[in-house]
Scaffold this active site. Sequence first.
Site: not given
Length: 302
Positions: A68, A90, A132, A184, A204, A207
């Site tokens: 990733e 994803w 991203y 995130c 921000r 999980d």
Amino acid sequence: MLATMTSHPEEQYLDAMARAWAEGSERRDRTGVGTRSLFGVTMRFDLSDGTVPLLTTKRIFWKSAVKELIWFLSGDTNIRPLVEQGVHIWTDWPLDRYRRETDEAIDRGAFEARIIADDQFAREWGDLGPVYGKQWVAWPDGKGGTINQIAQLVDGLRNNPASRRHIFTGWNVAELDRMALPPCHMTYQYHVADGRLSGILYQRSCDLGLGFGFNIFEAALLLRMLAQQCGLEPGEIVWMGADVHVYLNHEHLVAEQVARAPRPFPKLDFTRRPASIFDYRLEDVAITGYDPHPHIAAPVAV
């Protein structure tokens, strides 16, 4: 000065998870699942001894995390290169969009098979928008061109290490509404002192059950890549989480994981020094001494 801890550094994470479940504010969120949330959590992990914060209280599939991160650095925003490598992290977002817009009850395996086999289908349904990687290496400059934030970061660390501007971010306000998921792990900053590179990740939203293990490992791995490319030694990675939460359907995960005792973090080494920060491959990353507790399955909230 690097952080010193008398307990295992993973205890910071287990404590945050336990507190979020026991004391967190219960909130309904965009997924409809609901969370228990804390606001403002900080953790520090020392990388100077060659270890890497790869969670041991459950198995993290670190090879998927490496793939990733390399995908982010490539600037790609389509899931096709990931699913071709067996990485599914994803897929749920474009799959959910496809089901909603076509009313076709397709399962994930069949959807990914079509992504791989059909170029047009992959272009239409596999793209995540300017997520991203697009922001990291091709941020629009407002003049018709793009800015490679990662290349600028490497240049700054090499040529102006004392700068307080070693920053990159994925939070492009003008393009948030086109992203499958706004970033995130959104802003990274680096600091050079005494030949060591340290970094802060501001996240921000986190999980704790499923995301954190990937987020902290990838942040540490990226720091190690940058250090290698810039001739620096690793310092520490600092993680700052804003909305830090556990999903309400992850009670079993919390109960099982916080009951486990952390084991020693593994070591991270590189098998070579690639020509640039953009040339790393999975086989360049060597993890040794990883002996985690078993994986704990839990559903992803989309």
